[in-house]
Design a protein around this motif. Sequence first.
Motif, short mmCIF file in Angstrom:
data_model
loop_
_atom_site.label_atom_id
_atom_site.label_comp_id
_atom_site.label_asym_id
_atom_site.label_seq_id
_atom_site.Cartn_x
_atom_site.Cartn_y
_atom_site.Cartn_z
N THR A 46 -58.88 54.87 -66.09
CA THR A 46 -57.80 55.05 -65.48
C THR A 46 -59.10 55.08 -63.48
OG1 THR A 46 -58.89 57.57 -65.72
CG2 THR A 46 -57.01 56.70 -66.10
N ARG A 47 -60.85 55.22 -64.10
CA ARG A 47 -61.44 54.86 -62.79
C ARG A 47 -61.77 53.43 -62.73
NH1 ARG A 47 -65.93 56.40 -64.32
NH2 ARG A 47 -66.10 57.15 -62.08
N ILE A 48 -61.52 52.81 -61.72
CA ILE A 48 -61.42 50.53 -61.83
C ILE A 48 -62.21 51.25 -60.83
CG2 ILE A 48 -59.99 49.41 -61.02
CD1 ILE A 48 -58.36 50.72 -62.92
N VAL A 49 -63.60 50.81 -61.84
CA VAL A 49 -64.48 50.59 -61.03
C VAL A 49 -64.90 48.81 -60.81
CG1 VAL A 49 -65.08 51.99 -62.59
CG2 VAL A 49 -65.90 50.12 -63.00
N ALA A 50 -66.00 48.07 -59.43
CA ALA A 50 -66.06 47.00 -59.54
C ALA A 50 -67.60 46.07 -60.70
CB ALA A 50 -66.82 47.30 -58.09
N VAL A 51 -66.62 45.76 -61.05
CA VAL A 51 -67.65 44.82 -62.00
C VAL A 51 -68.35 44.15 -61.93
CG1 VAL A 51 -64.86 44.47 -63.26
CG2 VAL A 51 -66.03 42.63 -62.29
N SER A 52 -68.80 44.19 -60.58
CA SER A 52 -69.47 42.94 -60.18
C SER A 52 -70.29 43.76 -58.48
CB SER A 52 -69.78 41.58 -59.90
OG SER A 52 -70.84 40.74 -58.97
N ASP A 53 -71.19 43.33 -57.83
CA ASP A 53 -71.73 43.28 -56.38
C ASP A 53 -70.84 42.81 -56.05
OD1 ASP A 53 -73.82 45.45 -57.45
OD2 ASP A 53 -75.13 43.80 -56.62
N GLY A 54 -70.81 42.27 -54.97
CA GLY A 54 -69.47 41.87 -54.24
C GLY A 54 -68.78 42.21 -53.38
N VAL A 55 -67.94 41.35 -52.02
CA VAL A 55 -67.14 42.09 -51.31
C VAL A 55 -65.01 41.32 -51.63
CG1 VAL A 55 -65.99 41.45 -48.65
CG2 VAL A 55 -68.39 40.87 -49.44
N ILE A 56 -64.95 42.67 -51.25
CA ILE A 56 -63.17 42.77 -51.82
C ILE A 56 -63.15 41.93 -50.91
CG2 ILE A 56 -61.30 44.36 -51.18
CD1 ILE A 56 -63.79 44.93 -53.63
N SER A 57 -61.94 40.87 -51.24
CA SER A 57 -61.07 39.72 -50.34
C SER A 57 -59.53 40.04 -50.86
CB SER A 57 -61.39 38.45 -51.25
OG SER A 57 -61.13 38.05 -52.81
N SER A 58 -60.22 40.98 -51.84
CA SER A 58 -58.20 41.42 -52.20
C SER A 58 -58.31 42.36 -52.60
CB SER A 58 -56.80 40.42 -52.44
OG SER A 58 -56.26 40.51 -52.75
N ARG A 59 -56.41 43.49 -51.81
CA ARG A 59 -56.19 44.44 -52.12
C ARG A 59 -54.88 44.12 -52.63
NH1 ARG A 59 -54.30 49.37 -50.53
NH2 ARG A 59 -53.92 48.24 -48.76
N SER A 60 -54.25 45.17 -53.87
CA SER A 60 -52.46 45.19 -53.89
C SER A 60 -52.26 46.57 -54.57
CB SER A 60 -51.79 43.88 -54.81
OG SER A 60 -53.05 44.35 -56.39
N ALA A 61 -53.40 47.66 -54.85
CA ALA A 61 -53.28 48.47 -55.25
C ALA A 61 -52.76 49.51 -53.80
CB ALA A 61 -54.36 49.31 -55.66
N ALA A 62 -52.12 49.80 -54.62
CA ALA A 62 -51.36 51.29 -53.44
C ALA A 62 -50.87 52.44 -53.75
CB ALA A 62 -49.82 50.85 -53.17
N LEU A 63 -51.50 54.00 -53.32
CA LEU A 63 -51.27 54.78 -53.68
C LEU A 63 -49.99 54.99 -53.81
CD1 LEU A 63 -53.56 58.14 -53.58
CD2 LEU A 63 -52.19 58.72 -51.43
N GLY A 64 -50.18 56.10 -54.97
CA GLY A 64 -48.47 56.72 -55.95
C GLY A 64 -48.26 55.18 -56.69
N ASP A 65 -48.05 54.33 -56.46
CA ASP A 65 -47.60 53.16 -56.90
C ASP A 65 -48.38 53.73 -58.61
OD1 ASP A 65 -45.91 50.87 -57.68
OD2 ASP A 65 -47.79 49.34 -57.67
#
Length: 357
Positions: free
Chosen positions: A157-176
Amino acid sequence: MVAARQASGAEQTQSSPAALSVKVARPTSAVWPEELSASGWLEAWQEAIISAEVGQIRVTAVNADVGDSVSKGDVLAELSQDRLKNDIAALQASVDSAEAALDKATADADRARQLKGSGSVSDQQIVEYLVNERKAKADLDSAKADLASSKLDLERTRIVAVSDGVISSRSAALGDVVSQGEELFRLIRDNRIEWQAEVPAKQLEKIEVGTPAEIFSPRGTVSGTVRQIAPSASSKNGRVIVYVELSPPKDAPQPTIGMMASGVFRLGESEALSVPSTAIVVADGFSYVFVLDDEGSSKVTRVKVETGRRQDDRVELLGDFPADAEVVQSGGAFLSEGVTVNVVADETETAGQETAQ
C-alpha cells in the motif's frame, strides 16, 4: 594577367554588348571538421512504470508530482490499509485455529504411534490419526502463507520509487480507487536523457560507440556520446537508430523528452577544397561553378560539381576538382556556357600588390 584581361574586355565592349564584370579566385584548401548531421527524438534512457500491486483500494496520499526528483525507496503515494488490516486480523485467527487443530492432531498421532502393535487400536484408526496430523500441518502452513501474503499486500500500500530519477508522469489521484496493475507513475531512471538519432544505413560506418555528438535541443546545445547502435534498420525508411547519451552541464536545464532535435556527430578532421557559397549555381537540381577556360582567357565554362561540407560562407567541392582553377566568385546565375566576362581585380589582392611594391 588581370590587366591584360581588363584590356581585352575593354576591346570587346567596343564591338559587343558590355560583358559582366566578375571576380575570380582559386579554391582554398584547409582542414575542416568532419560532421554527420542527423535528427531524432529525445527520450528517456529507461523509463520505469510504477503500478499498484493491490487492487480495489483507495488512494489516501500522493507525495510526488511530475518533475520531482526522487530516490529509490521514496514513498510516492499511499493506499488505504483498513481492509487489509482487517484481513490480517482474520487470517491471524485462522493461523491460531490451525495451530490448535495441529496440537490436537499431533497428540492423537503420538498416542497412536505408542499403541501401534498393542492391539488396543486398529491399524485403520492409527492411519487415520497420522493422516489427520499431516492434514493439520498442511492447513497451518496454508494459513500462515495466506497471512504472509496479506502482510505483503499491506506493505504494497506504500507505492515507492523503484530507482533514483525524475517523475515524468503521474496518474495517481487522491481518493481514486485503483485496480491491481494500474499505472500510477512513470519515472526517468537516474534522470538520464538520450538522443535517438536516425542515421541512413550507408553512413553508419562512420559512427561507432564513443563517437562524440552535439545536439541542438530547444533548451540549448548539449554534448553527448554514442552508447549504442541499433542492430537493424527500420523497414519504413531504412534508417538505423543511434543512441546518444547526453551529458548536460549540472547547472543547465535537462532536455525535455518527447521532442524532436537535430544534431551532428563529430567524426574528426580532413582536408577540404572550398569556394565561396556565392560561387555555387544551382540549376535543374545540380550544382555548378563557372571557371575561366584557361589563363589569359575571358570566357567561362560551366562545370558540374558535387558539394560537401559547409563552413561559414564557404562550400566544399568534392571529387577531382582542379585546385588551380579560376572560379567566378559570384554572379554565376547571370552567366552561361562560353560567355565572355570582364575580370576585375580583387580589392584585397590589389592592396597586397601595392604594399609589396
